[in-house]
Design a protein around this motif. Structure first.
Motif, short mmCIF file in Angstrom:
data_model
loop_
_atom_site.label_atom_id
_atom_site.label_comp_id
_atom_site.label_asym_id
_atom_site.label_seq_id
_atom_site.Cartn_x
_atom_site.Cartn_y
_atom_site.Cartn_z
N LEU A 16 -7.38 4.42 -2.20
CA LEU A 16 -8.36 5.48 -2.41
C LEU A 16 -9.22 5.67 -1.17
O LEU A 16 -9.49 6.81 -0.76
CB LEU A 16 -9.23 5.16 -3.62
N ALA A 17 -9.64 4.60 -0.53
CA ALA A 17 -10.45 4.69 0.68
C ALA A 17 -9.69 5.40 1.79
O ALA A 17 -10.25 6.26 2.49
CB ALA A 17 -10.89 3.29 1.13
N HIS A 18 -8.42 5.08 1.97
CA HIS A 18 -7.62 5.75 3.00
C HIS A 18 -7.48 7.24 2.69
O HIS A 18 -7.60 8.08 3.58
CB HIS A 18 -6.22 5.11 3.11
N TYR A 19 -7.22 7.55 1.42
CA TYR A 19 -7.04 8.94 1.04
C TYR A 19 -8.32 9.74 1.24
O TYR A 19 -8.30 10.82 1.83
CB TYR A 19 -6.57 9.05 -0.41
N LEU A 35 0.10 3.20 2.37
CA LEU A 35 -0.87 2.31 3.00
C LEU A 35 -0.40 1.94 4.41
O LEU A 35 0.78 2.08 4.73
CB LEU A 35 -1.05 1.07 2.13
N PRO A 36 -1.32 1.48 5.26
CA PRO A 36 -0.97 1.18 6.67
C PRO A 36 0.19 0.21 6.84
O PRO A 36 0.92 0.29 7.82
CB PRO A 36 -2.25 0.57 7.23
N SER A 39 3.40 0.12 2.30
CA SER A 39 3.49 0.11 0.84
C SER A 39 2.97 1.44 0.28
O SER A 39 2.02 2.02 0.81
CB SER A 39 2.64 -1.05 0.30
N GLU A 40 3.60 1.91 -0.78
CA GLU A 40 3.14 3.14 -1.44
C GLU A 40 2.30 2.80 -2.66
O GLU A 40 2.55 1.80 -3.34
CB GLU A 40 4.33 3.99 -1.88
N HIS A 41 1.30 3.63 -2.92
CA HIS A 41 0.42 3.43 -4.07
C HIS A 41 0.22 4.76 -4.76
O HIS A 41 -0.12 5.75 -4.13
CB HIS A 41 -0.93 2.86 -3.62
N ARG A 42 0.44 4.78 -6.07
CA ARG A 42 0.28 6.00 -6.87
C ARG A 42 -1.21 6.17 -7.20
O ARG A 42 -1.67 5.95 -8.30
CB ARG A 42 1.13 5.92 -8.11
N THR A 43 -1.95 6.60 -6.19
CA THR A 43 -3.40 6.61 -6.24
C THR A 43 -3.94 7.58 -7.28
O THR A 43 -4.91 7.27 -7.97
CB THR A 43 -3.97 6.95 -4.85
N GLY A 44 -3.34 8.73 -7.43
CA GLY A 44 -3.81 9.69 -8.42
C GLY A 44 -3.70 9.16 -9.84
O GLY A 44 -4.63 9.29 -10.65
#
Length: 74
Positions: A16-19, A35-36, A39-44
């Motif tokens: 969330l911080a990166h987005y 992510l840097p 890794s992928e994160h389903r932030t929504g």
């Protein structure tokens, strides 16, 4: 279980911080943040899930979310 929740929360908070740093707003439900370290994160979806379980969040976690613009965490 609490430790796994804490690790998952930290990963979600990082995504969330990166987005929000890049886009200047909260993600929509379909957002997948890379992510840097690749890794992928389903932030929504994470935002929706964490909101549904917000009664499990401690004050520090709520404050961290509020600092990133999550209104319901205030």
């Amino acid at each position: 279980m609490a430790r796994a929740f804490s690790r998952a929360f930290q990963k979600g908070l990082e995504a969330l911080a990166h987005y929000t740093a890049r886009e200047g707003r909260l993600p929509g439900r379909s957002v997948v943040q890379v992510l840097p370290y690749g890794s992928e994160h389903r932030t929504g979806i994470w935002i929706g899930n964490i909101k549904a379980s917000r009664d499990r969040l401690n004050r520090t976690q709520l404050t961290a979310l509020a600092e990133l613009g999550v209104d319901w965490a205030r």
